[in-house]
Design a protein around this motif. Structure first.
Motif, PDB file in Angstrom:
ATOM      1  N   ASP A   1       0.838  -1.275   0.090  1.00  0.00           N
ATOM      2  CA  ASP A   1       0.067   0.135   0.062  1.00  0.00           C
ATOM      3  C   ASP A   1       0.758   1.150   0.027  1.00  0.00           C
ATOM      4  OD1 ASP A   1      -2.671  -1.668   0.389  1.00  0.00           O
ATOM      5  OD2 ASP A   1      -1.788  -1.807   2.287  1.00  0.00           O
ATOM      6  N   VAL A   2       2.128   1.064   0.739  1.00  0.00           N
ATOM      7  CA  VAL A   2       2.954   2.427   0.630  1.00  0.00           C
ATOM      8  C   VAL A   2       4.353   1.855   0.576  1.00  0.00           C
ATOM      9  CG1 VAL A   2       3.750   4.246   2.091  1.00  0.00           C
ATOM     10  CG2 VAL A   2       1.558   3.300   2.364  1.00  0.00           C
TER      11      VAL A   2
ATOM     12  N   LEU B   1       0.286   7.733   7.891  1.00  0.00           N
ATOM     13  CA  LEU B   1      -0.236   7.228   6.822  1.00  0.00           C
ATOM     14  C   LEU B   1      -1.269   6.086   7.384  1.00  0.00           C
ATOM     15  CD1 LEU B   1       2.232   7.205   3.691  1.00  0.00           C
ATOM     16  CD2 LEU B   1       0.219   8.890   4.430  1.00  0.00           C
TER      17      LEU B   1
ATOM     18  N   ARG C   1      -6.414   7.198   6.728  1.00  0.00           N
ATOM     19  CA  ARG C   1      -6.728   6.759   5.525  1.00  0.00           C
ATOM     20  C   ARG C   1      -7.079   7.485   4.444  1.00  0.00           C
ATOM     21  NH1 ARG C   1      -8.579   1.271   4.088  1.00  0.00           N
ATOM     22  NH2 ARG C   1      -9.587   1.164   2.188  1.00  0.00           N
TER      23      ARG C   1
ATOM     24  N   ARG D   1      -3.922   8.805   2.750  1.00  0.00           N
ATOM     25  CA  ARG D   1      -3.384   7.708   2.102  1.00  0.00           C
ATOM     26  C   ARG D   1      -4.011   7.623   0.796  1.00  0.00           C
ATOM     27  NH1 ARG D   1      -4.098   3.942   5.926  1.00  0.00           N
ATOM     28  NH2 ARG D   1      -5.271   2.599   4.670  1.00  0.00           N
TER      29      ARG D   1
END
Length: 418
Positions: A293-294, A355, A359, A362
């Motif tokens: 996700d990151v 982050l 949400r 993000r």
């Protein structure tokens, strides 16, 4: 044009993003009907021509104490001897001379000179050919090419580096044009007196990852998935990332993809909690980015560019990166990611925590990520820029009546596998 492309390594030997970009350049210019020949170092003695479609690829054994692309770190004494010879290695002129004699290129596009040394410039100049030098790293200032020592990024060459790079700035006067893959790396070199007479350009690296959907796919509910992909070494800050991540009490996982020297990998695995940190080994970037996700790029050194940050943003993956080197030319705080600083060790943990808890932030960064790096996704524009620079260098070269290698008998060139 007939273009000789010189580089330290060439795929499948990949030490970093430079090898990926060099292959893209070679294949892209070849597809435009230029005659492209690649010359790189390899594990076998002698000069070998590989079979295959696309650009012609030669690999030559390295005339030094060892080949630098290996998993084990040699002893300190061996490394010192290697760097001492690499300050100017006349033996590496011979394979370069042989390839020039066989193919008689119009221009030479030099990339990383590790292993070749600046002796390559002298050989190319002796052939009367213009040189276009691409700066992917800090090799011309630091034998290790990182300007990183004792856990910190060096602001200027130390005494040892200066001694091993004596007269290199003067030798750079042979270069017709210099290309920095970031403003940072070009300015770092020119401030030290390099390339005073060369045409200067910045051409950011591009990626050719396949296009994705116009908007990001919402991340599944569950633990937030942080990821790192790259070399597992001290200057990349992976140990800092593991420490900062494990200090957070958040519902998240960390996946680490890549390889490094055996002792570096062992130290990182000993530091990590296997219940929260997974080592994935080598992974293709696109497949890995779809599983996180990151992305975190925790470089402690002044990273000259950071192709992986573009690759992540192109896949709608926001990035946490340090404000080092060329990374701020890609990652903009609160647009496509968050910036942190090694000078503030807890700033990385705060960015991950932010982050994890927000949400909406993000998802906003993910939506904006791909558009933010649109200029870095135009491979044809990058090729246009290099093509123009090469043509300008060729137009400005000294006219010679006779080719300097007219009577030269090239060294034996063996096919791969012999």
């Amino acid at each position: 044009m007939k273009i000789l492309l010189l580089h330290s390594l060439y795929p499948p030997h990949i030490g970093g993003g430079a090898e990926i970009v060099v292959r893209q350049l070679a294949e892209g210019l070849h597809a435009r009907d230029h005659q492209v020949v690649v010359l790189a170092t390899g594990p076998e003695a002698g000069l070998h021509l590989e079979d295959g479609d696309g650009p012609m690829v030669y690999r030559t054994g390295l005339h030094n104490l060892y080949w630098h692309y290996n998993e084990r770190r040699p002893s300190r004494l061996l490394r010192l001897g290697w760097h001492w010879r690499d300050r100017y290695n006349p033996a590496m002129r011979e394979p370069l001379r042989a390839v020039i004699a066989r193919h008689r290129p119009d221009v030479v596009l030099c990339n990383n000179l590790t292993g070749w040394s600046v002796a390559a410039w002298d050989e190319i100049t002796a052939a009367g050919l213009p040189i276009v030098q691409v700066l992917h790293d800090l090799y011309l200032l630091c034998p290790k090419d990182t300007m990183f020592k004792k856990g910190r990024s060096c602001q200027a060459p130390c005494f040892a580096c200066a001694a091993l790079r004596r007269r290199h700035a003067t030798a750079s006067g042979q270069v017709a044009a210099v290309v920095g893959v970031s403003r940072f790396v070009l300015e770092r070199l020119t401030r030290q007196g390099y390339f005073a007479g060369a045409a200067q350009h910045v051409v950011h690296n591009c990626t050719d990852l396949a296009p994705v959907a116009p908007s990001p796919v919402p991340a599944p509910r569950g633990p937030l998935r942080f990821g790192y992909i790259g070399t597992l070494s001290e200057n990349k800050g992976v140990h800092w990332l593991i420490e900062q991540f494990q200090a957070l009490s958040i519902d998240a996982t960390l996946s680490i993809a890549g390889r490094g020297k055996q002792e570096d990998e062992s130290a990182l695995k000993a530091l990590a909690d296997p219940a929260r940190v997974r080592f994935a080994g080598y992974q293709a970037p696109k497949a890995f980015l779809h599983e996180i996700d990151v992305l975190v790029v925790p470089s402690l050194w002044a990273e000259p560019f950071g192709l992986v940050a573009i690759e992540a943003c192109s896949q709608h993956v926001p990035v946490i990166a340090t404000d080092m080197g060329g990374l701020p030319e890609i990652i903009q705080d609160n647009l496509n990611g968050l910036l942190c600083s090694p000078d503030d060790p807890d700033s990385l943990g705060r960015a991950m925590l932010r982050l994890a808890l927000d949400r909406n932030l993000r998802e906003r960064l993910a939506r904006q990520a791909r558009d933010s790096v649109a200029p870095f996704l135009d491979m044809q524009q990058m090729l246009d820029q290099y093509q123009s620079i090469l043509q300008a260098a060729l137009a400005g070269r000294r006219v010679q009546d006779d080719h300097p290698y007219a009577g030269y008998s090239a060294a034996r060139i063996e096919p791969a596998g012999d």
